[in-house]
Design a protein around this motif. Structure first.
Motif, PDB file in Angstrom:
ATOM      1  N   SER A 156       0.014   8.690  10.915  1.00  0.00           N
ATOM      2  CA  SER A 156      -0.197  10.121  10.706  1.00  0.00           C
ATOM      3  C   SER A 156       0.070  10.906  11.983  1.00  0.00           C
ATOM      4  O   SER A 156       0.799  11.904  11.969  1.00  0.00           O
TER       5      SER A 156
ATOM      6  N   SER B 164       3.447   8.147   6.023  1.00  0.00           N
ATOM      7  CA  SER B 164       3.021   9.473   6.465  1.00  0.00           C
ATOM      8  C   SER B 164       4.240  10.383   6.468  1.00  0.00           C
ATOM      9  O   SER B 164       5.220  10.105   7.165  1.00  0.00           O
TER      10      SER B 164
ATOM     11  N   ASP C 133      -0.085  11.806   3.308  1.00  0.00           N
ATOM     12  CA  ASP C 133      -0.254  10.364   3.507  1.00  0.00           C
ATOM     13  C   ASP C 133      -0.443   9.711   2.150  1.00  0.00           C
ATOM     14  O   ASP C 133      -1.280  10.143   1.355  1.00  0.00           O
TER      15      ASP C 133
END
Length: 694
Positions: free
Chosen positions: A247, A285, A300
């Motif tokens: 992320s 992500s 995500d």
């Protein structure tokens, strides 16, 4: 040898079928002896090929051991007669192969290897008289197995195609960004192997706040526990371990980041134990980018299978998802940009569902009579602890289509009940309720209006429905049909926020509105460009009147704004300069005590005098073709003259500019002297308004 077998042959008689079963039973002891060595040899060969090795290397030692055990059981099942249970298992295995990223062509290749190796292992372990029958059965059985697995594999492809079709449809039809994102996540949730998903943005500290999510266990074990000692949060900064996962990398790099396997990726260490509890084994992500390539949000997605997102077709899917979400965010660029975490979004929805809606009422004042003519119902949510109300600026952006429908339905009923109580106490005023643009594509709205008008008897003309501004202009036949149904109810229709966007002007031309409300945002520039803001009000008022609509000016927050709206011939006004929103129980007493003094000919504020001057200039333009009547125009400029005398401004720059303007008028409005005097007059009025606002 096996190349010459008739692999399409089935047992021709019960006797042959019985003989085949006996042969299969007879080789079971031999089968037990070769299973382990065969499976070892099979994977040894697969690992020599890079594409198979890429998938197998995603597994931990424990996962690889379980895979080998499953393969051993599967091999034994191949030596059982064909049945529907075997077909179901094979289709499931085919789906699993698709979910871990094996392409369909790889299945065919691996089955070829499987067949060759197994024949090599068995060739010397059965009698020659049995070999042909056994191998013929086995090859036929594997052919069936391959077909069933391909069918299972294709099923996953169809799920992905269906999800993309649903997402593309949502892009075109969603009225709000919140509703769109719910539809997108709902489509992704239906894909086998995808167990959870989030859509979020970092807050000012760089901590990722999840605003939308799916996956019940994921919400319970992760989202609901973020901020506690049990769960690590995620940041997009690169200076901590919580920002080194996919992320954080995706946000910083502006590129899609894949976590192919949680079992082997050291970057997910802060979340590894929790991922194990949730059954998460891979993730992707996806940064959502604006037109300049800057990240606006982050999606995500999580899978219960390693390698789920990394196959070639899955990467194409992810890239398409990234593009369409970028377009969707751009389309809804006017949506509020503040980060609203998932827990707070759910909090607002729960309040609405549990009776937390409270309507406040703000009066709309008739600027001809000075009396309130209606009250607009404004939605608020009551805090559970009773400590104040929550503004719609906070909760409206998070509501989806179902929530907006509930808000409208319950708010309309509260407003009609309040109007009935006021009328019973002698205060007979109209009421208005906001209505989202979805009402012109969703029949439930007009049906609810029809139902409530029947159950709460009232003259329909005493109810106004205000259509909120939207970036979408629905010109479909469905819209026309629903609009006709609204018309048939007898209610008044108003366009809210005229001037807030190009689409609002288009709607004014194409919708038969009884009333329009000039957007209060147009008044926000008064301090910098007073004339421009007043010009907007003047021209939009004329436009609406020419189309047969009454005009309400919103955002009248001072006596000057009220006076300007009166002089520029608006029909009604609303804003804090007249009254703030109030509970239903306070309306009757307020109405009985309210009076608005109106004097159009003698403005007492700077904004009022500026508005009067604009009106004078407009009348002057009508007179300009007839020079003989220009002296009448000079005498008509009494409002500004009276204001200068009343405020004691004789000899001031404003007074001198006024005198120059009147003198220049005698020479003609087409002369440079008049143009210059007019510019000087406007500058002095700008300064006067700014001083008043300051």
């Amino acid at each position: 040898m096996y190349e010459k077998l008739n692999i399409s042959r089935e047992p021709d008689s019960p006797e042959q079928l019985s003989a085949l079963r006996a042969l299969l039973a007879a080789v079971q002891p031999e089968l037990q002896a070769i299973v382990g060595s065969f499976i070892h040899r099979f994977y040894e060969q697969l690992l020599k090929q890079p594409r198979f090795a890429r998938v197998l290397n995603l597994l931990s030692e424990a996962e690889f051991a379980r895979l080998r055990q499953n393969q051993e059981r599967h091999l034994r099942s191949l030596f059982q007669p064909r049945n529907e249970a075997a077909a179901r298992v094979a289709r499931h295995v085919g789906r699993v192969h698709a979910l871990v990223g094996l392409e369909a062509s790889w299945l065919t290749e691996s089955f070829g290897l499987y067949t060759r190796l197994l024949i090599m292992h068995f060739a010397g372990r059965v009698d020659a008289s049995e070999r042909v029958a056994l191998l013929s059965y086995f090859v036929t059985r594997l052919q069936d197995e391959l077909q069933w697995q391909i069918e299972g594999h294709e099923e996953i492809g169809r799920q992905l195609d269906a999800a993309l079709a649903r997402i593309d449809a949502a892009i075109l039809s969603a009225h709000t960004l919140s509703d769109l994102l719910r539809s997108v996540l709902g489509a992704l949730e239906n894909i086998e192997g995808v167990v959870a998903g989030t859509l979020g943005r970092p807050d000012a500290a760089g901590v990722l706040q999840f605003e939308h999510a799916f996956g019940s266990r994921f919400k319970t074990l992760y989202l609901d526990r973020i901020g506690t000692d049990a769960v690590e949060g995620t940041t997009v900064r690169g200076d901590s371990a919580q920002g080194l996962g996919a992320s954080g990398r995706a946000w910083r790099s502006r590129e899609v980041q894949y976590t192919a396997a949680y079992a082997t990726d050291p970057a997910i260490q802060p979340w590894k134990q929790l991922a194990g509890e949730l059954g998460i084994r891979s993730a992707v992500s996806i940064p959502i980018l604006d037109v300049s390539g800057q990240p606006m949000a982050l999606m995500d997605l999580y899978s219960s299978y390693p390698g789920f997102f990394t196959s070639a077709d899955r990467r194409v899917f992810v890239e398409h998802l990234q593009r369409v979400l970028g377009l969707a965010f751009a389309r809804h660029a006017s949506s509020p940009s503040g980060v609203v975490p998932y827990a707070r979004r759910q909090f607002y929805v729960d309040l609405l569902d549990r009776g937390g809606l409270q309507m406040l009422y703000q009066p709309v004042i008739n600027l001809g009579t000075g009396r309130p003519e209606k009250f607009e119902a404004l939605a608020r949510l009551k805090r559970p602890d009773g400590d104040g109300l929550i503004s719609p600026l906070e909760f409206l952006p998070v509501l989806g289509a179902k929530d907006m429908w509930h808000l409208f339905s319950r708010g309309l009923e509260q407003a009609l009940l309040a109007r009935h109580r006021w009328a019973a106490q002698g205060v007979d005023v109209d009421v208005s309720v906001n209505m989202p643009p979805a009402a012109l594509s969703d029949a439930r709205y007009v049906e609810r209006v029809e139902q409530l008008l029947r159950s709460h008897p009232t003259d329909p003309k005493r109810l106004t429905l205000e259509l909120l501004e939207s970036g979408d202009l629905d010109l479909s036949e469905r819209r026309d049909a629903l609009l006709a149904r609204f018309r048939a109810t007898g209610v008044r229709l108003a366009e809210d926020d005229l001037g807030s966007g190009y689409s609002s002007l288009l709607r004014l031309d194409s919708f038969p509105f009884d009333e329009v409300k000039i957007d209060q945002g147009l008044l926000g520039g008064l301090g910098k460009a007073p004339r421009r803001a007043l010009d907007f009000i003047q021209h939009l008022t004329r436009l609406a009147h020419d189309l047969g609509s009454a005009v309400v000016v919103e955002g009248l927050e001072s006596p000057g704004l009220v006076e300007a709206a009166i002089i520029l011939q608006a029909d009604a006004g609303q804003g804090y300069g007249l009254a703030r929103p109030m509970p239903a129980d306070a309306v009757v007493e307020w109405v009985r005590g309210f009076r608005l003094s109106i004097d159009r000919e003698h403005p007492r504020t700077a904004l009022g005098i500026y508005a009067a001057h604009l009106l004078w200039e407009r009348r002057l333009a009508y007179m300009s073709p007839w020079p003989d009547v220009l002296p009448l125009a000079a005498r008509a400029a009494t409002a500004l003259h009276d204001y200068i005398e009343r405020e004691g401004l004789e000899g001031s720059p404003l007074h001198l500019a006024f005198l120059r303007l009147i003198n220049a008028l005698a020479e003609g409005v087409d002369k440079p002297a008049f143009t210059q005097a007019q510019e000087d007059m406007r500058r002095q009025l700008d300064l006067l308004v700014r001083a008043e606002l300051a």
